[in-house]
Write a protein that holds these residues in place. Structure first.
Motif, PDB file in Angstrom:
ATOM      1  N   UNK A 210       6.038  -5.229  -6.309  1.00  0.00           N
ATOM      2  CA  UNK A 210       5.044  -4.611  -5.427  1.00  0.00           C
ATOM      3  C   UNK A 210       4.854  -5.561  -4.239  1.00  0.00           C
ATOM      4  N   UNK A 211       5.244  -5.105  -3.059  1.00  0.00           N
ATOM      5  CA  UNK A 211       5.200  -5.970  -1.890  1.00  0.00           C
ATOM      6  C   UNK A 211       3.788  -6.398  -1.527  1.00  0.00           C
ATOM      7  N   UNK A 212       2.822  -5.522  -1.728  1.00  0.00           N
ATOM      8  CA  UNK A 212       1.440  -5.887  -1.411  1.00  0.00           C
ATOM      9  C   UNK A 212       0.946  -7.004  -2.324  1.00  0.00           C
ATOM     10  N   UNK A 213       1.309  -6.937  -3.587  1.00  0.00           N
ATOM     11  CA  UNK A 213       0.901  -7.985  -4.528  1.00  0.00           C
ATOM     12  C   UNK A 213       1.654  -9.277  -4.251  1.00  0.00           C
ATOM     13  N   UNK A 214       2.949  -9.183  -3.933  1.00  0.00           N
ATOM     14  CA  UNK A 214       3.714 -10.383  -3.578  1.00  0.00           C
ATOM     15  C   UNK A 214       3.122 -11.071  -2.357  1.00  0.00           C
TER      16      UNK A 214
ATOM     17  N   UNK B 142      -4.480 -13.637   2.809  1.00  0.00           N
ATOM     18  CA  UNK B 142      -3.803 -12.354   2.707  1.00  0.00           C
ATOM     19  C   UNK B 142      -4.564 -11.410   1.788  1.00  0.00           C
ATOM     20  N   UNK B 143      -4.443 -10.111   2.059  1.00  0.00           N
ATOM     21  CA  UNK B 143      -4.994  -9.089   1.177  1.00  0.00           C
ATOM     22  C   UNK B 143      -3.923  -8.041   0.911  1.00  0.00           C
ATOM     23  N   UNK B 144      -4.056  -7.355  -0.199  1.00  0.00           N
ATOM     24  CA  UNK B 144      -3.195  -6.234  -0.525  1.00  0.00           C
ATOM     25  C   UNK B 144      -4.021  -4.969  -0.600  1.00  0.00           C
ATOM     26  N   UNK B 145      -3.525  -3.895  -0.045  1.00  0.00           N
ATOM     27  CA  UNK B 145      -4.252  -2.625  -0.008  1.00  0.00           C
ATOM     28  C   UNK B 145      -3.515  -1.625  -0.890  1.00  0.00           C
ATOM     29  N   UNK B 146      -4.256  -0.999  -1.799  1.00  0.00           N
ATOM     30  CA  UNK B 146      -3.693  -0.021  -2.724  1.00  0.00           C
ATOM     31  C   UNK B 146      -4.539   1.248  -2.689  1.00  0.00           C
TER      32      UNK B 146
ATOM     33  N   UNK C 106      -0.263   0.697  -0.028  1.00  0.00           N
ATOM     34  CA  UNK C 106      -0.534   1.216   1.311  1.00  0.00           C
ATOM     35  C   UNK C 106       0.128   0.265   2.294  1.00  0.00           C
ATOM     36  N   UNK C 107       1.279   0.676   2.834  1.00  0.00           N
ATOM     37  CA  UNK C 107       2.054  -0.217   3.691  1.00  0.00           C
ATOM     38  C   UNK C 107       1.444  -0.366   5.077  1.00  0.00           C
ATOM     39  N   UNK C 108       0.745   0.652   5.570  1.00  0.00           N
ATOM     40  CA  UNK C 108       0.096   0.580   6.879  1.00  0.00           C
ATOM     41  C   UNK C 108      -1.396   0.850   6.701  1.00  0.00           C
ATOM     42  N   UNK C 109      -2.176  -0.178   6.330  1.00  0.00           N
ATOM     43  CA  UNK C 109      -3.600   0.055   6.060  1.00  0.00           C
ATOM     44  C   UNK C 109      -4.364   0.577   7.269  1.00  0.00           C
ATOM     45  N   UNK C 110      -4.013   0.107   8.477  1.00  0.00           N
ATOM     46  CA  UNK C 110      -4.746   0.534   9.671  1.00  0.00           C
ATOM     47  C   UNK C 110      -4.651   2.037   9.860  1.00  0.00           C
ATOM     48  N   UNK C 111      -3.447   2.566   9.754  1.00  0.00           N
ATOM     49  CA  UNK C 111      -3.256   4.002   9.943  1.00  0.00           C
ATOM     50  C   UNK C 111      -3.984   4.792   8.878  1.00  0.00           C
TER      51      UNK C 111
END
Length: 457
Positions: A78-82, A263-267, A277-282
Motif C-alpha cells: 500500500x503506497x500510502x502506508x509505505x 507524512x500522512x496517508x489518506x484512505x 486515496x492517491x489524490x487527496x486534494x481532488x
C-alpha cells in the motif's frame, strides 16, 4: 515473598506508595490505580557469573565496524502506508497502531497480510477475537493468503513460544491491552502488564528480526491508553484519525525512528476494506458548493506533498449574552486568536456574532499557513459574499495583522495549478525568487487589511 501494594498512574506510569487524587507526574486526576508487586529474589552466585559471561560477549565496537544489510525494508503493498512508514517496513521494527474503536485498525492490518503474504510468513495474534471470527472478517476483505497463521491467545509466554516455533516474518498483536504475564499480579491492561508485555515482545522482535505491529486502545481524549513509556519503547507510532461517520481515514505518524513524522496517508473506508486515496486534494474538494459565502480553499503541506482543503465559516448573530466560538479540524485557540486580529486590525465587529469553523472532509490542519484562508472565510461569511471558486489562500497571520512567510510556497502553488486554480493570494515576501507555475496568477499582499480590500473594492 510478601507482596506489597503501590499505586501507578495509568497515563504516565508514575509510582506512588499511597493513593493520590492528582498524579504529580502528569497532573491527571483519578488515574492512580493500586497494583500488587512481588519483590524479586536476590540473584544467586551462578546467575551473577552467567550475567558476567554474557556481558563479556557483548562488547562496544566502533561505529565504522558495525555491519548492516542494505535490504532492510520491504513494502506493505500500500503506497500510502509505505509513505507514512518512510518507504516500507524495517526488519525488526516495532510499530504501534492506535485509533478509536471501529476506525479501521484491524482492517488495515489484515490487508497488509494479504499484500505481504505472498513472500512473508505472518502470525496474527488476537486477544479479543477467536480464530474463526478473524477468518470470517478476512474472507469479507478478500484475504486468502496461505502464509497467514492465526492464534487466539492472551498469555504472553504462550505467544512467545508460538513465535519461536513458527518463526514468522511479521507478527500482529491485537491488542496489547488484552495481553498478560502470569508472574505480574495485576489485571490485563494495567500499567505493569502493558509495560512488561511490550518489553518482552520488543526483545523477541529485535533478536529474531521480526517486524511487529501492536494495536493499542485509546482513551476518551484520543491518546493511547497506558503509560507514555509504551510510545517510547516502540520504533514507530501510527494514529488513525477521522470520523467514523465519514468515509475518509487519515493515518499519521507521530513517531518514526526510520522515517519522517510529517507524512500522512489518506484512505477511504469501503465495504471491501480501506482503499488508498492517491489524490487527496481532488477527493476532498469534490462536491464543494459554489457561490456560497464563507468558503475558502487553503493548501496544507503534509510532508512532501500539498493537500488542498476547504475551510468553511459561518458567522451569524448571536442569541446569547456571550457569542459562541466553535471549530472542527482546526485548533479553537488559533481560531480565537485570528478573530481577535480581525476585530483589531481589519476593523470587523464580531463581538455580537457566533463564529463556526469547519474543515470539510474530516481533515485536521495544524500548520499556520491556513490562517489567511480562515480569516478570509470569516470575513466573507459576515459580508455574505462568495469568494471565487478558483482562488486559493496561503499565508500565516501575525498579531499585528501582517502576513508572514510560509515554507514550500512553490509546491503549494504547483498543487493548486494542477487542480485548475487560477488565482492565489499569498504573502508578498514569500514570492521572491519563486517560479510561479503556468496557469495561475499570484497576488502578493502584506497585511490582512490589504486582503480584505481586494474583495471590498
Amino acid at each position: 515473598m510478601k507482596s506489597r501494594s503501590s499505586y501507578i498512574c495509568s497515563e504516565c506510569g508514575y509510582k506512588s506508595p499511597k493513593w493520590l487524587g492528582k498524579c504529580p507526574g502528569c497532573g491527571s486526576w483519578n488515574t492512580l490505580t493500586e497494583t500488587l508487586e512481588t519483590p524479586s529474589a536476590p540473584a544467586s552466585a551462578s546467575s551473577r557469573q552467567g550475567a558476567a559471561v554474557k556481558s563479556s560477549l557483548n562488547r562496544p565496537e566502533p561505529i565504522g565496524h558495525v555491519k548492516y544489510s542494505t535490504d532492510t525494508r520491504f513494502s506493505t503493498g500500500m503506497r500510502e502506508l509505505d509513505r507514512v512508514l518512510g518507504g516500507g517496513i524495517v526488519n525488526g521494527e516495532l510499530i504501534l497502531v492506535g485509533g478509536d474503536p471501529g476506525i479501521g485498525k484491524s482492517t488495515l492490518l489484515l490487508q497488509i497480510c494479504e499484500n505481504t503474504g505472498r513472500t512473508k510468513k505472518i502470525l496474527y495474534v488476537s486477544g479479543e477475537e477467536s480464530a474463526a471470527q478473524i477468518k470470517l472478517r478476512a474472507e469479507r476483505l478478500g484475504v486468502r493468503t496461505e502464509n497467514l497463521y492465526l492464534l487466539s491467545e492472551t498469555d504472553v509466554e504462550t505467544i512467545l513460544g508460538a513465535i519461536t516455533d513458527t518463526k514468522p516474518d511479521i507478527v500482529i498483536i491485537d491488542s496489547i491491552q488484552t495481553m498478560h504475564i502470569d508472574s505480574i499480579a495485576s489485571a490485563s491492561g494495567s500499567v505493569p502488564q502493558v509495560r512488561e508485555t511490550t518489553n518482552a515482545l520488543m526483545r523477541i522482535a529485535k533478536s529474531m528480526g521480526i517486524s511487529m505491529f501492536i494495536v493499542g486502545h485509546v482513551t476518551k481524549d484520543g491518546a493511547l491508553a497506558g503509560p507514555r513509556v509504551l510510545e517510547h519503547m516502540v520504533d514507530c507510532v501510527l494514529y488513525f484519525e477521522g470520523d467514523r461517520q465519514l468515509s475518509f481515514r487519515i493515518l499519521r505518524a507521530v513517531k518514526n525512528r526510520f522515517g519522517s513524522t510529517n507524512e500522512i496517508g489518506v484512505f477511504e473506508m469501503r465495504d471491501t476494506g480501506l482503499a488508498e486515496v492517491e489524490n487527496p486534494s481532488k477527493t476532498l474538494l469534490e462536491g464543494r458548493p459554489e457561490n456560497i459565502s464563507g468558503s475558502a480553499i487553503v493548501c496544507a503541506m503534509e510532508g512532501t506533498r500539498g493537500i488542498l482543503a476547504e475551510i468553511q465559516a459561518l458567522v451569524t448573530p448571536t442569541g446569547f449574552g456571550n457569542p459562541r466560538r466553535m471549530s472542527s479540524g482546526i485548533d479553537l485557540n488559533r481560531v480565537l486568536l485570528l478573530i481577535a486580529v480581525l476585530e483589531k486590525r481589519a476593523r470587523m465587529n464580531l463581538s455580537n456574532s457566533d463564529v463556526y469553523i469547519n474543515v470539510a472532509g474530516g481533515l485536521r490542519i495544524d500548520e499556520t499557513a491556513a490562517d489567511l484562508g480562515i480569516c478570509t472565510a470569516i470575513a466573507a461569511s459576515q459580508a455574505d459574499i462568495a469568494l471565487p471558486a478558483d482562488m486559493i489562500f496561503i499565508g500565516e497571520v501575525g498579531l499585528g495583522g501582517e502576513l508572514r512567510s510560509v515554507s514550500q510556497i512553490e509546491k503549494r502553488l504547483t498543487e493548486a495549478a494542477n487542480l485548475g486554480f487560477k488565482t492565489a493570494i499569498a504573502p508578498k515576501q514569500s514570492l521572491r525568487g519563486v517560479r510561479v507555475p503556468d496557469g495561475i496568477k499570484v497576488f502578493g499582499v502584506r497585511t490582512i487589511g490589504e486582503t480584505m480590500k481586494l474583495f471590498r473594492g
